[in-house]
Design a protein around this motif. Structure first.
Motif, PDB file in Angstrom:
ATOM      1  N   ARG A 144     126.871  46.549  41.498  1.00 22.44           N
ATOM      2  CA  ARG A 144     127.249  46.452  40.450  1.00 22.44           C
ATOM      3  C   ARG A 144     126.179  46.771  39.127  1.00 22.44           C
ATOM      4  O   ARG A 144     126.036  47.304  38.193  1.00 22.44           O
ATOM      5  CB  ARG A 144     128.097  45.246  39.675  1.00 22.44           C
ATOM      6  N   TYR A 145     125.168  46.228  39.275  1.00 22.39           N
ATOM      7  CA  TYR A 145     123.986  46.396  37.955  1.00 22.39           C
ATOM      8  C   TYR A 145     122.884  47.198  38.703  1.00 22.39           C
ATOM      9  O   TYR A 145     122.081  46.878  39.714  1.00 22.39           O
ATOM     10  CB  TYR A 145     123.634  44.825  38.333  1.00 22.39           C
ATOM     11  N   ARG A 146     122.977  48.817  38.069  1.00 25.10           N
ATOM     12  CA  ARG A 146     121.721  49.192  38.207  1.00 25.10           C
ATOM     13  C   ARG A 146     121.393  49.618  37.279  1.00 25.10           C
ATOM     14  O   ARG A 146     121.346  50.199  36.240  1.00 25.10           O
ATOM     15  CB  ARG A 146     122.668  50.235  38.738  1.00 25.10           C
ATOM     16  N   GLY A 147     120.070  50.733  37.017  1.00 24.25           N
ATOM     17  CA  GLY A 147     118.841  50.514  36.505  1.00 24.25           C
ATOM     18  C   GLY A 147     117.764  51.618  36.514  1.00 24.25           C
ATOM     19  O   GLY A 147     117.512  51.458  37.439  1.00 24.25           O
ATOM     20  N   LYS A 148     117.079  52.274  35.868  1.00 22.07           N
ATOM     21  CA  LYS A 148     115.788  52.774  36.128  1.00 22.07           C
ATOM     22  C   LYS A 148     115.170  51.686  35.954  1.00 22.07           C
ATOM     23  O   LYS A 148     113.499  52.107  36.535  1.00 22.07           O
ATOM     24  CB  LYS A 148     115.461  53.833  35.507  1.00 22.07           C
ATOM     25  N   GLN A 149     114.811  50.858  35.213  1.00 20.43           N
ATOM     26  CA  GLN A 149     113.626  49.709  34.925  1.00 20.43           C
ATOM     27  C   GLN A 149     114.621  48.582  35.280  1.00 20.43           C
ATOM     28  O   GLN A 149     115.160  48.294  34.880  1.00 20.43           O
ATOM     29  CB  GLN A 149     113.345  49.803  32.820  1.00 20.43           C
ATOM     30  N   MET A 150     113.314  47.654  36.029  1.00 17.77           N
ATOM     31  CA  MET A 150     114.622  46.137  36.384  1.00 17.77           C
ATOM     32  C   MET A 150     112.792  45.632  36.462  1.00 17.77           C
ATOM     33  O   MET A 150     111.964  45.763  36.031  1.00 17.77           O
ATOM     34  CB  MET A 150     114.569  46.457  38.038  1.00 17.77           C
ATOM     35  N   LEU A 151     113.583  44.281  35.365  1.00 17.79           N
ATOM     36  CA  LEU A 151     112.323  42.980  35.655  1.00 17.79           C
ATOM     37  C   LEU A 151     113.307  41.995  36.140  1.00 17.79           C
ATOM     38  O   LEU A 151     114.153  41.838  36.000  1.00 17.79           O
ATOM     39  CB  LEU A 151     111.489  42.844  34.354  1.00 17.79           C
ATOM     40  N   MET A 152     112.360  40.958  36.901  1.00 23.56           N
ATOM     41  CA  MET A 152     113.166  39.996  37.864  1.00 23.56           C
ATOM     42  C   MET A 152     112.354  39.159  38.178  1.00 23.56           C
ATOM     43  O   MET A 152     111.064  39.539  38.783  1.00 23.56           O
ATOM     44  CB  MET A 152     114.358  40.617  38.539  1.00 23.56           C
ATOM     45  N   SER A 153     112.851  37.320  38.209  1.00 20.78           N
ATOM     46  CA  SER A 153     111.306  36.695  38.290  1.00 20.78           C
ATOM     47  C   SER A 153     112.390  35.337  39.595  1.00 20.78           C
ATOM     48  O   SER A 153     114.117  35.063  39.492  1.00 20.78           O
ATOM     49  CB  SER A 153     111.420  36.130  37.270  1.00 20.78           C
ATOM     50  N   GLN A 154     112.374  34.832  40.571  1.00 21.23           N
ATOM     51  CA  GLN A 154     113.059  33.750  41.028  1.00 21.23           C
ATOM     52  C   GLN A 154     111.668  32.954  41.432  1.00 21.23           C
ATOM     53  O   GLN A 154     111.104  32.784  41.834  1.00 21.23           O
ATOM     54  CB  GLN A 154     113.473  34.172  42.524  1.00 21.23           C
ATOM     55  N   VAL A 155     112.851  31.697  41.576  1.00 12.25           N
ATOM     56  CA  VAL A 155     111.244  30.529  41.815  1.00 12.25           C
ATOM     57  C   VAL A 155     111.941  29.585  43.140  1.00 12.25           C
ATOM     58  O   VAL A 155     113.476  29.141  42.090  1.00 12.25           O
ATOM     59  CB  VAL A 155     111.274  29.415  40.656  1.00 12.25           C
ATOM     60  N   GLU A 156     112.076  28.969  43.465  1.00 15.33           N
ATOM     61  CA  GLU A 156     112.897  28.987  44.863  1.00 15.33           C
ATOM     62  C   GLU A 156     112.149  27.383  45.463  1.00 15.33           C
ATOM     63  O   GLU A 156     111.028  27.580  46.061  1.00 15.33           O
ATOM     64  CB  GLU A 156     113.648  29.672  45.833  1.00 15.33           C
ATOM     65  N   TYR A 157     112.851  26.006  45.827  1.00 10.82           N
ATOM     66  CA  TYR A 157     112.045  24.644  46.083  1.00 10.82           C
ATOM     67  C   TYR A 157     112.779  24.962  47.925  1.00 10.82           C
ATOM     68  O   TYR A 157     113.198  25.047  48.052  1.00 10.82           O
ATOM     69  CB  TYR A 157     112.401  23.578  45.945  1.00 10.82           C
TER      70      TYR A 157
END
Length: 354
Positions: free
Chosen positions: A271-284
Protein backbone atom coordinates in the motif's frame (compact mmCIF):
# COMPACT_ATOMS: atom_id res chain seq x y z
CA UNK A 1 -4.19 -27.22 27.18
CA UNK A 2 -0.85 -25.43 27.57
CA UNK A 3 0.97 -28.71 28.20
CA UNK A 4 -0.64 -30.24 25.10
CA UNK A 5 0.49 -27.29 22.91
CA UNK A 6 4.02 -27.47 24.29
CA UNK A 7 4.09 -31.22 23.67
CA UNK A 8 2.99 -30.79 20.05
CA UNK A 9 5.56 -28.02 19.46
CA UNK A 10 8.23 -30.28 20.91
CA UNK A 11 7.18 -32.99 18.44
CA UNK A 12 7.75 -30.42 15.66
CA UNK A 13 11.25 -29.68 16.96
CA UNK A 14 10.37 -26.80 19.29
CA UNK A 15 11.98 -28.38 22.34
CA UNK A 16 13.95 -25.29 23.40
CA UNK A 17 17.28 -27.03 22.69
CA UNK A 18 19.92 -27.03 19.97
CA UNK A 19 22.10 -30.05 19.28
CA UNK A 20 24.91 -29.40 16.75
CA UNK A 21 25.29 -33.15 16.28
CA UNK A 22 21.87 -33.29 14.59
CA UNK A 23 23.20 -31.59 11.46
CA UNK A 24 20.42 -29.05 10.83
CA UNK A 25 18.28 -28.96 13.97
CA UNK A 26 14.79 -28.02 12.74
CA UNK A 27 11.67 -26.63 14.38
CA UNK A 28 8.42 -25.99 12.47
CA UNK A 29 5.28 -24.05 13.39
CA UNK A 30 1.96 -23.87 11.47
CA UNK A 31 0.04 -20.61 11.65
CA UNK A 32 -3.23 -19.26 10.18
CA UNK A 33 -3.66 -15.79 8.67
CA UNK A 34 -6.44 -13.73 7.09
CA UNK A 35 -6.33 -10.53 5.00
CA UNK A 36 -8.85 -8.93 2.60
CA UNK A 37 -6.57 -9.48 -0.41
CA UNK A 38 -5.39 -13.00 0.49
CA UNK A 39 -8.46 -14.47 2.17
CA UNK A 40 -7.96 -17.13 4.81
CA UNK A 41 -4.64 -18.93 4.68
CA UNK A 42 -2.25 -21.25 6.42
CA UNK A 43 1.50 -20.94 6.60
CA UNK A 44 4.21 -23.19 7.99
CA UNK A 45 7.32 -21.45 9.30
CA UNK A 46 10.42 -23.46 10.07
CA UNK A 47 13.89 -22.62 11.30
CA UNK A 48 16.95 -24.82 11.30
CA UNK A 49 20.11 -24.15 13.32
CA UNK A 50 23.45 -25.68 12.40
CA UNK A 51 27.21 -25.20 12.65
CA UNK A 52 29.54 -25.51 9.67
CA UNK A 53 32.57 -26.47 11.76
CA UNK A 54 32.04 -28.14 15.14
CA UNK A 55 35.54 -27.00 16.20
CA UNK A 56 34.53 -23.36 15.67
CA UNK A 57 33.66 -22.00 19.12
CA UNK A 58 33.56 -18.36 17.99
CA UNK A 59 30.82 -18.26 15.33
CA UNK A 60 27.18 -18.12 16.37
CA UNK A 61 24.94 -20.89 14.98
CA UNK A 62 24.08 -20.56 11.31
CA UNK A 63 20.41 -20.67 10.36
CA UNK A 64 17.90 -21.43 7.62
CA UNK A 65 14.45 -19.86 7.97
CA UNK A 66 11.74 -21.01 5.58
CA UNK A 67 8.05 -20.15 5.26
CA UNK A 68 5.58 -21.92 2.97
CA UNK A 69 2.01 -20.58 2.68
CA UNK A 70 -1.24 -20.87 0.77
CA UNK A 71 -4.60 -19.08 0.96
CA UNK A 72 -8.22 -19.41 -0.09
CA UNK A 73 -7.79 -16.79 -2.86
CA UNK A 74 -4.97 -18.69 -4.52
CA UNK A 75 -1.95 -17.06 -2.88
CA UNK A 76 0.97 -19.49 -2.63
CA UNK A 77 4.64 -18.96 -1.93
CA UNK A 78 7.88 -19.87 -0.26
CA UNK A 79 10.35 -17.53 1.46
CA UNK A 80 13.89 -18.61 2.36
CA UNK A 81 16.46 -16.78 4.48
CA UNK A 82 19.90 -18.31 5.14
CA UNK A 83 22.68 -16.93 7.35
CA UNK A 84 25.98 -18.85 7.39
CA UNK A 85 28.91 -17.99 9.68
CA UNK A 86 32.31 -19.35 8.65
CA UNK A 87 35.96 -19.52 9.79
CA UNK A 88 35.39 -18.34 13.37
CA UNK A 89 33.08 -15.60 12.09
CA UNK A 90 35.71 -14.16 9.72
CA UNK A 91 33.39 -14.85 6.77
CA UNK A 92 29.62 -14.52 6.46
CA UNK A 93 27.25 -15.59 3.69
CA UNK A 94 23.64 -14.38 3.50
CA UNK A 95 21.12 -15.70 0.94
CA UNK A 96 17.49 -14.58 0.77
CA UNK A 97 14.93 -15.68 -1.79
CA UNK A 98 11.19 -15.60 -2.42
CA UNK A 99 8.92 -17.26 -4.98
CA UNK A 100 5.27 -16.21 -4.76
CA UNK A 101 1.97 -16.06 -6.65
CA UNK A 102 -0.07 -13.51 -4.69
CA UNK A 103 -2.69 -10.78 -4.84
CA UNK A 104 -0.93 -7.41 -4.64
CA UNK A 105 -1.96 -3.76 -4.49
CA UNK A 106 -0.55 -0.52 -5.85
CA UNK A 107 -1.78 2.93 -4.81
CA UNK A 108 0.99 4.99 -6.37
CA UNK A 109 4.13 6.37 -4.70
CA UNK A 110 3.95 8.23 -1.39
CA UNK A 111 1.96 8.28 1.83
CA UNK A 112 -0.79 10.59 0.58
CA UNK A 113 -1.63 8.38 -2.39
CA UNK A 114 -1.56 5.29 -0.17
CA UNK A 115 -4.14 6.83 2.17
CA UNK A 116 -6.71 7.32 -0.62
CA UNK A 117 -8.76 4.19 -1.15
CA UNK A 118 -9.81 5.23 -4.65
CA UNK A 119 -6.14 4.99 -5.74
CA UNK A 120 -6.13 1.23 -5.17
CA UNK A 121 -5.14 -1.04 -8.05
CA UNK A 122 -5.52 -4.78 -7.34
CA UNK A 123 -3.84 -7.49 -9.39
CA UNK A 124 -2.23 -10.92 -9.29
CA UNK A 125 1.57 -10.95 -9.15
CA UNK A 126 4.15 -13.65 -9.80
CA UNK A 127 7.41 -12.85 -8.00
CA UNK A 128 10.82 -14.52 -8.04
CA UNK A 129 13.66 -12.78 -6.18
CA UNK A 130 17.11 -13.96 -5.03
CA UNK A 131 19.57 -11.78 -3.10
CA UNK A 132 22.98 -12.74 -1.73
CA UNK A 133 25.96 -11.14 -0.03
CA UNK A 134 29.37 -12.38 1.11
CA UNK A 135 31.21 -10.52 3.86
CA UNK A 136 34.85 -10.47 4.97
CA UNK A 137 35.93 -9.47 8.48
CA UNK A 138 38.27 -6.44 8.34
CA UNK A 139 38.44 -5.71 12.10
CA UNK A 140 36.68 -7.01 15.23
CA UNK A 141 32.91 -6.93 14.51
CA UNK A 142 33.49 -5.00 11.23
CA UNK A 143 32.78 -6.54 7.81
CA UNK A 144 32.74 -5.49 4.17
CA UNK A 145 31.62 -7.42 1.13
CA UNK A 146 29.71 -7.66 -2.12
CA UNK A 147 26.61 -9.35 -3.46
CA UNK A 148 24.11 -9.76 -6.25
CA UNK A 149 20.37 -9.28 -6.70
CA UNK A 150 18.09 -10.87 -9.29
CA UNK A 151 14.33 -10.44 -9.54
CA UNK A 152 11.34 -10.86 -11.81
CA UNK A 153 7.78 -9.57 -11.33
CA UNK A 154 4.91 -10.42 -13.67
CA UNK A 155 1.41 -8.96 -13.39
CA UNK A 156 -1.05 -11.68 -14.34
CA UNK A 157 -4.47 -10.83 -15.74
CA UNK A 158 -6.12 -7.43 -15.70
CA UNK A 159 -5.53 -4.71 -13.15
CA UNK A 160 -8.68 -4.01 -11.12
CA UNK A 161 -8.64 -0.23 -10.67
CA UNK A 162 -10.72 1.72 -8.15
CA UNK A 163 -9.40 4.97 -9.63
CA UNK A 164 -11.34 7.10 -12.09
CA UNK A 165 -8.21 7.07 -14.29
CA UNK A 166 -6.87 3.49 -14.77
CA UNK A 167 -3.15 3.03 -14.26
CA UNK A 168 -1.15 3.39 -17.49
CA UNK A 169 1.24 0.76 -18.81
CA UNK A 170 4.12 3.28 -18.85
CA UNK A 171 3.74 3.92 -15.11
CA UNK A 172 2.96 0.28 -14.39
CA UNK A 173 4.93 -2.07 -16.68
CA UNK A 174 3.60 -5.59 -16.15
CA UNK A 175 6.75 -7.63 -16.80
CA UNK A 176 9.88 -6.39 -15.02
CA UNK A 177 13.26 -8.11 -14.68
CA UNK A 178 15.85 -6.56 -12.38
CA UNK A 179 19.54 -7.34 -11.82
CA UNK A 180 21.96 -5.57 -9.52
CA UNK A 181 25.48 -5.59 -8.10
CA UNK A 182 25.58 -4.73 -4.39
CA UNK A 183 28.19 -3.56 -1.89
CA UNK A 184 28.04 -3.82 1.89
CA UNK A 185 29.64 -2.59 5.12
CA UNK A 186 28.58 -3.79 8.57
CA UNK A 187 29.52 -3.32 12.21
CA UNK A 188 27.84 -6.10 14.19
CA UNK A 189 28.44 -6.69 17.90
CA UNK A 190 25.15 -8.53 18.52
CA UNK A 191 25.34 -11.76 20.48
CA UNK A 192 22.86 -13.56 18.18
CA UNK A 193 21.58 -12.19 14.89
CA UNK A 194 18.13 -13.81 14.95
CA UNK A 195 17.21 -12.47 18.40
CA UNK A 196 19.85 -10.28 20.03
CA UNK A 197 19.90 -9.76 23.77
CA UNK A 198 22.68 -7.17 23.60
CA UNK A 199 24.89 -5.43 21.07
CA UNK A 200 24.67 -3.06 18.14
CA UNK A 201 24.29 -3.23 14.39
CA UNK A 202 25.35 -0.51 11.97
CA UNK A 203 25.16 -1.31 8.29
CA UNK A 204 25.25 0.34 4.88
CA UNK A 205 24.09 -1.42 1.72
CA UNK A 206 24.51 0.07 -1.73
CA UNK A 207 23.71 -1.18 -5.20
CA UNK A 208 23.56 -0.45 -8.92
CA UNK A 209 20.54 -1.91 -10.71
CA UNK A 210 19.14 -2.34 -14.18
CA UNK A 211 15.47 -3.15 -14.83
CA UNK A 212 14.19 -4.37 -18.17
CA UNK A 213 10.52 -3.60 -18.79
CA UNK A 214 8.96 -1.57 -21.60
CA UNK A 215 12.42 0.01 -21.79
CA UNK A 216 15.65 -0.06 -19.80
CA UNK A 217 15.58 1.49 -16.32
CA UNK A 218 18.70 2.26 -14.28
CA UNK A 219 18.73 3.18 -10.61
CA UNK A 220 20.90 3.13 -7.51
CA UNK A 221 20.14 2.30 -3.88
CA UNK A 222 21.66 3.25 -0.53
CA UNK A 223 20.22 1.71 2.64
CA UNK A 224 21.41 2.71 6.14
CA UNK A 225 20.37 0.99 9.36
CA UNK A 226 21.11 1.24 13.07
CA UNK A 227 19.94 -1.24 15.72
CA UNK A 228 20.61 -1.28 19.46
CA UNK A 229 19.81 -3.95 22.05
CA UNK A 230 20.03 -3.37 25.82
CA UNK A 231 19.01 -5.53 28.77
CA UNK A 232 16.33 -3.76 30.79
CA UNK A 233 14.54 -5.33 33.75
CA UNK A 234 13.15 -8.77 32.88
CA UNK A 235 13.69 -8.27 29.17
CA UNK A 236 15.41 -6.46 26.32
CA UNK A 237 14.83 -3.00 24.86
CA UNK A 238 15.35 -3.09 21.07
CA UNK A 239 15.62 -0.02 18.83
CA UNK A 240 15.79 0.31 15.04
CA UNK A 241 16.34 3.32 12.78
CA UNK A 242 16.34 2.56 9.04
CA UNK A 243 16.44 4.58 5.85
CA UNK A 244 16.50 3.68 2.19
CA UNK A 245 17.28 6.02 -0.69
CA UNK A 246 16.81 5.23 -4.39
CA UNK A 247 17.97 7.42 -7.25
CA UNK A 248 17.25 7.25 -10.95
CA UNK A 249 14.51 5.56 -12.95
CA UNK A 250 12.87 3.24 -10.40
CA UNK A 251 10.13 0.90 -11.62
CA UNK A 252 6.99 0.52 -9.48
CA UNK A 253 7.96 -2.93 -8.18
CA UNK A 254 11.35 -1.67 -6.97
CA UNK A 255 9.93 1.16 -4.87
CA UNK A 256 10.67 0.74 -1.15
CA UNK A 257 7.73 -0.56 0.90
CA UNK A 258 6.49 0.36 4.35
CA UNK A 259 4.28 -2.23 6.04
CA UNK A 260 4.20 -6.00 6.28
CA UNK A 261 5.62 -8.23 9.01
CA UNK A 262 8.92 -6.35 9.51
CA UNK A 263 8.69 -2.67 8.57
CA UNK A 264 5.78 -1.08 10.45
CA UNK A 265 3.58 -4.07 11.20
CA UNK A 266 -0.12 -3.30 10.80
CA UNK A 267 -0.17 -2.09 7.18
CA UNK A 268 -1.02 -4.00 4.01
CA UNK A 269 2.15 -4.85 2.14
CA UNK A 270 2.34 -2.80 -1.06
CA UNK A 271 0.00 0.00 0.00
CA UNK A 272 2.80 2.43 0.90
CA UNK A 273 5.72 2.64 -1.54
CA UNK A 274 8.25 5.33 -2.37
CA UNK A 275 11.75 6.07 -3.64
CA UNK A 276 12.90 7.42 -0.26
CA UNK A 277 12.05 5.90 3.13
CA UNK A 278 12.67 6.71 6.79
CA UNK A 279 11.32 4.64 9.68
CA UNK A 280 11.99 3.75 13.30
CA UNK A 281 10.73 1.15 15.78
CA UNK A 282 11.25 0.61 19.49
CA UNK A 283 10.25 -2.69 21.07
CA UNK A 284 10.34 -4.12 24.58
CA UNK A 285 10.80 -7.89 24.70
CA UNK A 286 9.49 -9.04 28.05
CA UNK A 287 10.70 -12.43 29.27
CA UNK A 288 8.12 -14.42 31.25
CA UNK A 289 8.65 -17.60 33.32
CA UNK A 290 9.53 -20.69 31.33
CA UNK A 291 9.88 -20.28 27.58
CA UNK A 292 7.19 -17.61 27.25
CA UNK A 293 7.41 -13.92 26.53
CA UNK A 294 5.58 -10.80 25.33
CA UNK A 295 6.61 -7.88 23.16
CA UNK A 296 5.23 -4.33 22.96
CA UNK A 297 6.24 -1.79 20.31
CA UNK A 298 5.77 1.60 18.72
CA UNK A 299 6.88 2.60 15.25
CA UNK A 300 6.63 5.40 12.72
CA UNK A 301 7.70 5.94 9.12
CA UNK A 302 7.34 8.12 6.06
CA UNK A 303 8.15 8.18 2.35
CA UNK A 304 9.24 10.73 -0.22
CA UNK A 305 10.06 11.12 -3.90
CA UNK A 306 13.30 13.00 -3.18
CA UNK A 307 15.52 12.95 -0.10
CA UNK A 308 14.58 16.56 0.56
CA UNK A 309 10.90 15.52 0.61
CA UNK A 310 11.27 13.20 3.62
CA UNK A 311 9.15 14.60 6.44
CA UNK A 312 6.92 16.67 4.15
CA UNK A 313 4.46 13.80 3.63
CA UNK A 314 2.42 12.46 6.58
CA UNK A 315 3.96 9.95 8.99
CA UNK A 316 2.21 6.64 9.55
CA UNK A 317 2.39 4.90 12.91
CA UNK A 318 2.37 1.36 14.24
CA UNK A 319 1.53 0.05 17.69
CA UNK A 320 1.12 -3.53 18.81
CA UNK A 321 1.83 -6.43 21.10
CA UNK A 322 2.83 -10.01 20.57
CA UNK A 323 3.35 -13.37 22.21
CA UNK A 324 6.61 -15.35 22.08
CA UNK A 325 7.42 -19.00 22.74
CA UNK A 326 11.03 -20.18 22.57
CA UNK A 327 11.35 -23.01 20.05
CA UNK A 328 15.15 -23.18 20.03
CA UNK A 329 17.69 -21.19 22.07
CA UNK A 330 17.08 -17.59 20.96
CA UNK A 331 14.54 -18.61 18.28
CA UNK A 332 10.93 -17.72 19.02
CA UNK A 333 7.50 -18.57 17.73
CA UNK A 334 6.02 -15.15 16.98
CA UNK A 335 2.38 -14.05 17.05
CA UNK A 336 2.00 -10.27 16.60
CA UNK A 337 -1.14 -8.12 16.64
CA UNK A 338 -0.54 -4.70 15.07
CA UNK A 339 -2.57 -1.56 14.44
CA UNK A 340 -1.79 1.31 12.10
CA UNK A 341 -3.63 4.37 10.81
CA UNK A 342 -6.85 2.77 9.57
CA UNK A 343 -5.21 -0.61 9.01
CA UNK A 344 -4.23 -3.66 11.07
CA UNK A 345 -2.48 -7.01 10.78
CA UNK A 346 -1.86 -10.36 12.44
CA UNK A 347 1.50 -12.08 11.89
CA UNK A 348 2.44 -15.62 12.88
CA UNK A 349 5.88 -17.09 12.21
CA UNK A 350 9.38 -17.35 13.63
CA UNK A 351 12.16 -14.83 14.36
CA UNK A 352 11.85 -11.17 15.30
CA UNK A 353 10.88 -8.19 13.16
CA UNK A 354 14.39 -6.76 13.67
Amino acid sequence: MTNWVEHELANLGGDGEFNPDDGIDWAAVPGPFATPDSGFGLGVSSVGLFVVDKNDTVSQPSSITMTVFGSSKGNIGIDLDTQIFLQEDRRRLYIWGVAEKVHDVFYGPGIKKGKRNHNKHSFKLDTLVVNSKYLFQMAPAFYVGFGASLGQNNVKGSVDSHHTQPVTSSAFPQDVRTAGATFHAMYDSRDFGLNAKQGRLLQADGGFYNSSADRSHHFQKLALEYREYQAMGPGVLAFQLASEFKFGDVTWDNLTKLGGEDRLRGYTTGRYRGKQMLMSQVEYRHNLPGRHGMVYWLGAGTLGDDVSDLGSEPWIHSVGLGYRYELKPGVNLRADFAWGNGDSGIYVGVNEAF
